[in-house]
Design an enzyme around this catalytic site. Structure first.
Site, PDB file in Angstrom:
ATOM      1  N   TYR A 158      71.250 -15.728  -3.366  1.00 35.05           N
ATOM      2  CA  TYR A 158      71.021 -15.185  -4.162  1.00 35.05           C
ATOM      3  C   TYR A 158      69.421 -14.775  -3.634  1.00 35.05           C
ATOM      4  CZ  TYR A 158      74.160 -15.290  -7.685  1.00 35.05           C
ATOM      5  OH  TYR A 158      75.651 -15.945  -8.258  1.00 35.05           O
ATOM      6  N   ASP A 206      75.661  -8.331  -6.126  1.00 28.86           N
ATOM      7  CA  ASP A 206      74.813  -9.454  -7.193  1.00 28.86           C
ATOM      8  C   ASP A 206      72.992  -9.464  -7.226  1.00 28.86           C
ATOM      9  OD1 ASP A 206      73.480 -10.234  -9.253  1.00 28.86           O
ATOM     10  OD2 ASP A 206      74.611 -11.893  -9.906  1.00 28.86           O
ATOM     11  N   HIS A 208      70.296 -10.125  -8.889  1.00 29.36           N
ATOM     12  CA  HIS A 208      69.719 -11.096  -9.092  1.00 29.36           C
ATOM     13  C   HIS A 208      68.417 -11.266  -9.678  1.00 29.36           C
ATOM     14  CE1 HIS A 208      70.660 -15.241 -11.336  1.00 29.36           C
ATOM     15  NE2 HIS A 208      72.027 -14.780 -10.607  1.00 29.36           N
ATOM     16  N   ARG A 279      77.782  -6.561 -18.962  1.00 25.00           N
ATOM     17  CA  ARG A 279      78.119  -7.977 -18.570  1.00 25.00           C
ATOM     18  C   ARG A 279      76.793  -9.187 -19.112  1.00 25.00           C
ATOM     19  NH1 ARG A 279      79.402  -9.355 -14.538  1.00 25.00           N
ATOM     20  NH2 ARG A 279      78.020 -11.079 -14.191  1.00 25.00           N
TER      21      ARG A 279
HETATM   22 MG    MG Z   1      75.370 -12.250 -11.696  1.00 22.58          MG
END
Ligand code: MG
Length: 400
Positions: A158, A206, A208, A279
């Site tokens: 990330y 993602d 993040h 999510r």
């Molecule tokens: Mg995630």
């Protein structure tokens, strides 16, 4: 039918894959009848266990197992202060276990109890990453060969790789990254993978929450030509208001929510249609009872589900995700981190991935069990969490 009551509630801590998992077992007055639930908050596992055994067990002991909604409200209100991650996970463990018991009593798998299947299998997305573009592309191709059609791509971890950063003298330890470099590399990554592998797959990414709000808008716009299935967690929960501005400027689909604990973090995003996928991490919001309500709420606004499904969800939690995915008309996609052989041994009946789809088994309730003897061979470790100590190049701490 005579009343079946809660006899004992305990927390089972285990780490078969090296990640702390917390599973709650609710035992009943009926010999052999029990339920399991996921209460995994991997980085504060002892607090959740204490919440379950020192507070929820005495609160619920002797009460009728039938009235899940009432018991959920009782647990939620009992500590007066609500919606915290420790309390929500503990509540989730009990809530899922009560649904598991309900299914066993009805002799129905949970998906049946909740109204029946909207689909036979659950489409999943997998994670492909790597240190260079060719490795990432190869990893995507490997998933495509297994009939996985949705793939999340990341260059490095990330925030990307953080090579050659010029830190100030005396900069503290931490996980360093450079937001600008990360944004540039991510755009290059999508250009490369789409160019090599074409339009036949769905790509996800993602963020993040690792870039400043204005940069999320720049990134979402720049990624439009690559037709993302969704862009995940572009903003921290604290900066959710920026989605109003992002939405006016970009049609890249937005998925958000794995850090949310409180309905106030998501309700306005839904009724203002500022996101495309919810999510949340189901144990972080308090279990199946609130997740089912949230899914139905989202359905009214054309928003699909994409429940958080990383390694720090127990197989019991993955089973709960999958049952909800089978039922919800507005299911979008399920994140699938994979369940190892060892986890399957500790948790017999875990959901299975086959040819691009995940399947729940058809046993009553969640359809999953725990081998407690084996679970005890993989004790949890309590340690200082390192990966959340993320820092910008000048050493400033940033949300992980
Ligand atoms: Mg995630």
């Amino acid at each position: 039918m005579s009343k079946i009551t809660i006899r004992n509630i305990k927390a089972i801590l285990t780490a078969p894959a090296g990640i702390n998992l917390i599973v709650v077992k609710v035992e009943t007055s009926e010999p052999g009848l029990y339920g399991l639930g996921c209460a995994t908050f991997a980085y504060r596992e002892k607090l959740v266990a204490s919440m379950v055994e020192d507070y929820l067990d005495p609160l619920l002991k002797g009460r009728d197992v039938s009235n899940i909604e009432d018991l959920w409200q009782l647990m939620n209100n009992n500590s007066y202060w609500r919606n915290g991650p420790v309390t929500n996970n503990a509540i989730s463990g009990v809530d899922m276990a009560l649904w598991d018991i309900k299914g066993k009593l009805a002799n129905m798998p949970l998906y049946d109890l909740l109204g029946g299947k909207s689909r036979e299998g659950v489409a999943v997305y997998r994670h492909a990453d790597g240190r260079d573009l060719d490795t990432i592309t190869e990893n995507v191709q490997k998933f495509m060969d297994q009939n996985i059609r949705h793939i999340r791509i990341q260059w490095g971890g990330y925030g990307g790789d953080a090579k050659a950063l010029n830190k100030p003298a005396g900069a503290p330890d931490g996980v360093y990254y450079c937001p600008d470099q990360y944004i540039r590399n991510t755009i290059k990554l999508f250009e490369h993978v789409r160019g090599k592998l074409g339009d036949q797959i769905e790509l996800l990414h993602d963020v993040h929450e690792r870039i400043p709000p204005i940069d999320t808008i720049r990134l979402a716009k720049a990624l439009e030509p690559y037709r993302l299935f969704f862009l995940e967690d572009v903003l921290s929960p604290e900066q959710g208001d920026w989605l109003k501005i992002l939405r006016q400027q970009s049609c890249t689909p937005i998925a958000i929510g794995e850090l949310y604990n409180n309905p106030k973090e998501w309700d306005y995003l839904i009724y203002n249609r500022l996101i495309d996928f919810i999510r949340v991490h189901i144990s972080q919001i308090g279990g199946i009872t609130p997740a089912r309500k949230l899914a139905i709420f989202c359905e009214q606004f054309g928003i699909r589900t994409a429940w958080h499904g990383p390694g720090d969800v127990s197989p019991v939690g993955h089973a709960a995700n999958v049952h909800l995915d089978l039922v919800s008309h507005n299911f979008g996609i399920q994140e699938w981190a994979g369940i190892s052989e060892t986890l399957h041994e500790v948790f017999p009946g875990s959901p299975i991935l086959k040819d691009g789809y995940v399947y729940a088994n058809d046993k009553p309730g969640l359809g999953i069990d725990i081998n407690e003897e084996l679970a005890a061979k993989y004790p949890c470790q309590t340690r200082v969490t390192q990966w959340t100590q993320t820092r910008l190049p000048d050493g400033t701490l940033y949300t992980p």
